[in-house]
Design a protein around this motif. Structure first.
Motif, PDB file in Angstrom:
ATOM      1  N   ALA A 115       0.820  -1.218   0.000  1.00  0.00           N
ATOM      2  CA  ALA A 115       0.000   0.000   0.000  1.00  0.00           C
ATOM      3  C   ALA A 115       0.852   1.266   0.000  1.00  0.00           C
ATOM      4  O   ALA A 115       0.322   2.367  -0.193  1.00  0.00           O
ATOM      5  N   GLY A 116       2.150   1.134   0.239  1.00  0.00           N
ATOM      6  CA  GLY A 116       3.030   2.303   0.250  1.00  0.00           C
ATOM      7  C   GLY A 116       2.852   3.195   1.455  1.00  0.00           C
ATOM      8  O   GLY A 116       3.119   4.404   1.381  1.00  0.00           O
ATOM      9  N   ILE A 117       2.414   2.640   2.586  1.00  0.00           N
ATOM     10  CA  ILE A 117       2.285   3.454   3.803  1.00  0.00           C
ATOM     11  C   ILE A 117       3.679   3.955   4.182  1.00  0.00           C
ATOM     12  O   ILE A 117       4.614   3.160   4.319  1.00  0.00           O
ATOM     13  N   PRO A 118       3.855   5.265   4.339  1.00  0.00           N
ATOM     14  CA  PRO A 118       5.216   5.821   4.474  1.00  0.00           C
ATOM     15  C   PRO A 118       6.005   5.279   5.667  1.00  0.00           C
ATOM     16  O   PRO A 118       7.198   5.002   5.541  1.00  0.00           O
ATOM     17  N   GLU A 119       5.367   5.159   6.843  1.00  0.00           N
ATOM     18  CA  GLU A 119       6.046   4.665   8.046  1.00  0.00           C
ATOM     19  C   GLU A 119       5.452   3.307   8.415  1.00  0.00           C
ATOM     20  O   GLU A 119       4.263   3.221   8.744  1.00  0.00           O
ATOM     21  N   ARG A 120       6.281   2.273   8.378  1.00  0.00           N
ATOM     22  CA  ARG A 120       5.816   0.928   8.720  1.00  0.00           C
ATOM     23  C   ARG A 120       6.693   0.419   9.856  1.00  0.00           C
ATOM     24  O   ARG A 120       7.856   0.051   9.661  1.00  0.00           O
ATOM     25  N   VAL A 121       6.113   0.408  11.058  1.00  0.00           N
ATOM     26  CA  VAL A 121       6.862   0.161  12.290  1.00  0.00           C
ATOM     27  C   VAL A 121       6.639  -1.272  12.748  1.00  0.00           C
ATOM     28  O   VAL A 121       5.496  -1.756  12.782  1.00  0.00           O
ATOM     29  N   GLY A 122       7.701  -1.962  13.095  1.00  0.00           N
ATOM     30  CA  GLY A 122       7.580  -3.316  13.619  1.00  0.00           C
ATOM     31  C   GLY A 122       8.933  -3.832  14.074  1.00  0.00           C
ATOM     32  O   GLY A 122       9.978  -3.252  13.762  1.00  0.00           O
ATOM     33  N   PHE A 123       8.902  -4.933  14.828  1.00  0.00           N
ATOM     34  CA  PHE A 123      10.142  -5.564  15.251  1.00  0.00           C
ATOM     35  C   PHE A 123      10.740  -6.376  14.105  1.00  0.00           C
ATOM     36  O   PHE A 123      10.062  -6.694  13.127  1.00  0.00           O
ATOM     37  N   PHE A 124      11.990  -6.733  14.250  1.00  0.00           N
ATOM     38  CA  PHE A 124      12.756  -7.405  13.195  1.00  0.00           C
ATOM     39  C   PHE A 124      12.032  -8.649  12.681  1.00  0.00           C
ATOM     40  O   PHE A 124      11.843  -8.810  11.486  1.00  0.00           O
ATOM     41  N   GLY A 125      11.605  -9.517  13.573  1.00  0.00           N
ATOM     42  CA  GLY A 125      10.809 -10.674  13.168  1.00  0.00           C
ATOM     43  C   GLY A 125      11.489 -11.524  12.110  1.00  0.00           C
ATOM     44  O   GLY A 125      12.671 -11.846  12.205  1.00  0.00           O
ATOM     45  N   GLU A 126      10.722 -11.855  11.054  1.00  0.00           N
ATOM     46  CA  GLU A 126      11.202 -12.772  10.024  1.00  0.00           C
ATOM     47  C   GLU A 126      11.942 -12.026   8.903  1.00  0.00           C
ATOM     48  O   GLU A 126      11.552 -12.065   7.740  1.00  0.00           O
ATOM     49  N   ALA A 127      13.017 -11.347   9.277  1.00  0.00           N
ATOM     50  CA  ALA A 127      13.875 -10.665   8.290  1.00  0.00           C
ATOM     51  C   ALA A 127      13.054  -9.830   7.318  1.00  0.00           C
ATOM     52  O   ALA A 127      13.116 -10.016   6.102  1.00  0.00           O
ATOM     53  N   ARG A 128      12.314  -8.866   7.859  1.00  0.00           N
ATOM     54  CA  ARG A 128      11.332  -8.132   7.045  1.00  0.00           C
ATOM     55  C   ARG A 128      11.904  -6.849   6.460  1.00  0.00           C
ATOM     56  O   ARG A 128      11.207  -5.837   6.357  1.00  0.00           O
ATOM     57  N   PHE A 129      13.166  -6.846   6.093  1.00  0.00           N
ATOM     58  CA  PHE A 129      13.783  -5.665   5.511  1.00  0.00           C
ATOM     59  C   PHE A 129      13.025  -5.271   4.247  1.00  0.00           C
ATOM     60  O   PHE A 129      12.751  -6.098   3.381  1.00  0.00           O
ATOM     61  N   GLY A 130      12.721  -3.993   4.129  1.00  0.00           N
ATOM     62  CA  GLY A 130      11.958  -3.495   2.995  1.00  0.00           C
ATOM     63  C   GLY A 130      10.469  -3.453   3.279  1.00  0.00           C
ATOM     64  O   GLY A 130       9.801  -2.482   2.936  1.00  0.00           O
ATOM     65  N   LEU A 131       9.957  -4.497   3.902  1.00  0.00           N
ATOM     66  CA  LEU A 131       8.544  -4.485   4.283  1.00  0.00           C
ATOM     67  C   LEU A 131       8.328  -3.570   5.494  1.00  0.00           C
ATOM     68  O   LEU A 131       7.365  -2.804   5.543  1.00  0.00           O
ATOM     69  N   ILE A 132       9.209  -3.672   6.464  1.00  0.00           N
ATOM     70  CA  ILE A 132       9.200  -2.774   7.627  1.00  0.00           C
ATOM     71  C   ILE A 132      10.332  -1.769   7.415  1.00  0.00           C
ATOM     72  O   ILE A 132      11.489  -2.151   7.287  1.00  0.00           O
ATOM     73  N   ASN A 133       9.986  -0.481   7.357  1.00  0.00           N
ATOM     74  CA  ASN A 133      11.033   0.521   7.121  1.00  0.00           C
ATOM     75  C   ASN A 133      11.345   1.357   8.351  1.00  0.00           C
ATOM     76  O   ASN A 133      12.156   2.274   8.291  1.00  0.00           O
ATOM     77  N   ARG A 134      10.704   1.086   9.466  1.00  0.00           N
ATOM     78  CA  ARG A 134      11.048   1.680  10.770  1.00  0.00           C
ATOM     79  C   ARG A 134      11.269   0.516  11.730  1.00  0.00           C
ATOM     80  O   ARG A 134      10.481   0.258  12.628  1.00  0.00           O
ATOM     81  N   MET A 135      12.368  -0.200  11.488  1.00  0.00           N
ATOM     82  CA  MET A 135      12.637  -1.448  12.197  1.00  0.00           C
ATOM     83  C   MET A 135      12.997  -1.181  13.655  1.00  0.00           C
ATOM     84  O   MET A 135      13.760  -0.257  13.964  1.00  0.00           O
ATOM     85  N   ARG A 136      12.416  -1.970  14.554  1.00  0.00           N
ATOM     86  CA  ARG A 136      12.758  -1.919  15.970  1.00  0.00           C
ATOM     87  C   ARG A 136      13.507  -3.191  16.350  1.00  0.00           C
ATOM     88  O   ARG A 136      13.283  -4.252  15.780  1.00  0.00           O
ATOM     89  N   TRP A 137      14.357  -3.059  17.366  1.00  0.00           N
ATOM     90  CA  TRP A 137      15.178  -4.172  17.820  1.00  0.00           C
ATOM     91  C   TRP A 137      14.977  -4.351  19.324  1.00  0.00           C
ATOM     92  O   TRP A 137      14.459  -3.492  20.000  1.00  0.00           O
ATOM     93  N   GLY A 138      15.439  -5.467  19.837  1.00  0.00           N
ATOM     94  CA  GLY A 138      15.410  -5.695  21.282  1.00  0.00           C
ATOM     95  C   GLY A 138      14.120  -6.274  21.808  1.00  0.00           C
ATOM     96  O   GLY A 138      13.868  -6.219  23.012  1.00  0.00           O
ATOM     97  N   GLU A 139      13.317  -6.855  20.938  1.00  0.00           N
ATOM     98  CA  GLU A 139      12.037  -7.406  21.395  1.00  0.00           C
ATOM     99  C   GLU A 139      12.224  -8.481  22.467  1.00  0.00           C
ATOM    100  O   GLU A 139      11.453  -8.548  23.426  1.00  0.00           O
ATOM    101  N   LYS A 140      13.231  -9.316  22.325  1.00  0.00           N
ATOM    102  CA  LYS A 140      13.409 -10.430  23.261  1.00  0.00           C
ATOM    103  C   LYS A 140      13.741  -9.947  24.676  1.00  0.00           C
ATOM    104  O   LYS A 140      13.572 -10.694  25.638  1.00  0.00           O
TER     105      LYS A 140
END
Length: 354
Positions: free
Chosen positions: A117-142
């Motif tokens: 959909a081209g949503i400008p900010e897509r925030v989420g944790f690293f998860g399943e190597a979602r580079f490109g799908l998530i462009n505001r990647m967060r770390w340290g979930e564990k």
């Protein structure tokens, strides 16, 4: 941002009116707990509308969630990618001009439609190597201790410390709607106990509901059995044990469960979605826990009573397993029906005295 209190999250930009999409977890209890994320976002940006992606099962919950503008109903298959349906969802999301998407699940598939959909900010944790799908990647979930911490942290700025408390989920059911539902089902006006005997995973199911229902009815209380189609057999067992005096209210519409929990005087439930619904409504709720940890999985709203076996300390508890493989399910089997009935009566007395 001031995070000393769940009610003191500072306003960031009152002029920002870009809508926000939340892609939540779709299990009922997790979906209810996701309302905390809505509340954190609304405290940060009170003028940004918040929508939820939702399954048809959970869709009735959206009607009772303050701060949610709309639910986007889509039943995407769990076992396959269904790229054509992902594209259809992406087209709808694009038409709504979201500025931000919070993708709570860690899966690759959960992030596809917001990216398409081209949503400008897509925030989420690293998860399943979602580079490109998530462009505001967060770390340290564990490193985050609880499920709610992992979800609600995404509603804060990157790197912000967690508050000592989160805003609790809320489901606001108009009293007149619950009263109409009760009248339409011929349930009278007396005090009632709603039982939630189901759960995901057999190990979380307390098996003495039939005996507890009989004891509660003998004490002059109405008893309703609430749940989905999967709980029909359990409901029939409870009805039979009470010579037909308990009411089977199981069915396919979750709204029925919401209204039952709102109309009840007390709710007794396993660790399940109905427990979270009842607690978020504000109905005095008793949660029966065995293989799961109340610290990790009890509602943020708090419970009127957390029921655990206390005859002995079990080395396997909490095991978090869906099926018991040790100690013959003693963590649940050693909780007596008379104990649960006594606690329910005390809870009802205390709540009516307030």
């Amino acid at each position: 941002m001031n995070l000393n209190s769940p009610h003191e999250i500072e306003l960031e930009d009152a002029a920002d009116i870009r809508p926000i999409l939340i892609v939540p977890y779709m299990w009922i209890g997790d979906f209810v707990r996701g309302h905390t994320v809505v509340r954190v976002l609304k405290q940060r940006w009170p003028n940004r509308p918040v929508d939820l992606l939702v399954t048809s099962l959970c869709a009735p919950l959206v009607d009772y969630m303050p701060g949610v503008r709309a639910g986007i109903v889509r039943d995407l298959p769990r076992s396959r990618l269904a790229i054509a349906r992902q594209r259809g969802l992406a087209a709808e999301l694009r038409s709504r001009s979201y500025g931000t998407a919070l993708v709570l699940p860690r899966t690759w598939k959960a992030a596809i439609a917001p990216a398409l959909a081209g949503i400008p900010e897509r925030v989420g944790f690293f998860g399943e190597a979602r580079f490109g799908l998530i462009n505001r990647m967060r770390w340290g979930e564990k490193a985050l201790p609880r499920f709610i911490d992992k979800n609600a942290a995404l509603a804060l700025p990157s790197g912000a410390p967690l508050p000592p408390e989160w805003p609790v989920p809320q489901l606001v059911v108009p009293p007149e709607e619950a009263a109409r539902w009760r009248q339409a089902n011929g349930l009278g006006s007396g005090p009632a106990v709603a039982l939630g005997p189901g759960s995901v995973g057999a190990s979380k199911r307390w098996t003495y509901y039939p005996e507890a229902a009989r004891l509660l009815i003998e004490r002059g209380l109405d008893v309703w059995v609430v749940g989905g189609p999967g709980e029909k057999a359990l409901a029939q067992e409870i009805v039979a044990a009470t010579s037909g005096r308990a009411r089977d209210l199981t069915g396919t519409d979750l709204r029925n469960g919401v209204l039952a929990m709102a109309a009840a005087s007390v709710a007794i439930s396993n660790d399940s979605g109905l427990m979270h619904i009842a607690a978020a409504i504000g109905t005095p709720t008793m949660g029966i826990f065995g293989p799961t940890s109340p610290y990790l999985w009890a509602p943020l709203n708090g419970l009127a009573a957390t029921v655990l076996q206390n005859k002995s300390k079990l080395s396997c508890q909490p095991c978090q397993r869906t099926v018991c493989t040790m100690n013959d399910h003693r963590c649940m089997r050693d909780i007596a029906a008379s104990e649960v009935a006594d606690i329910a009566q005390r809870v009802m007395t205390q709540s009516s005295a307030r």
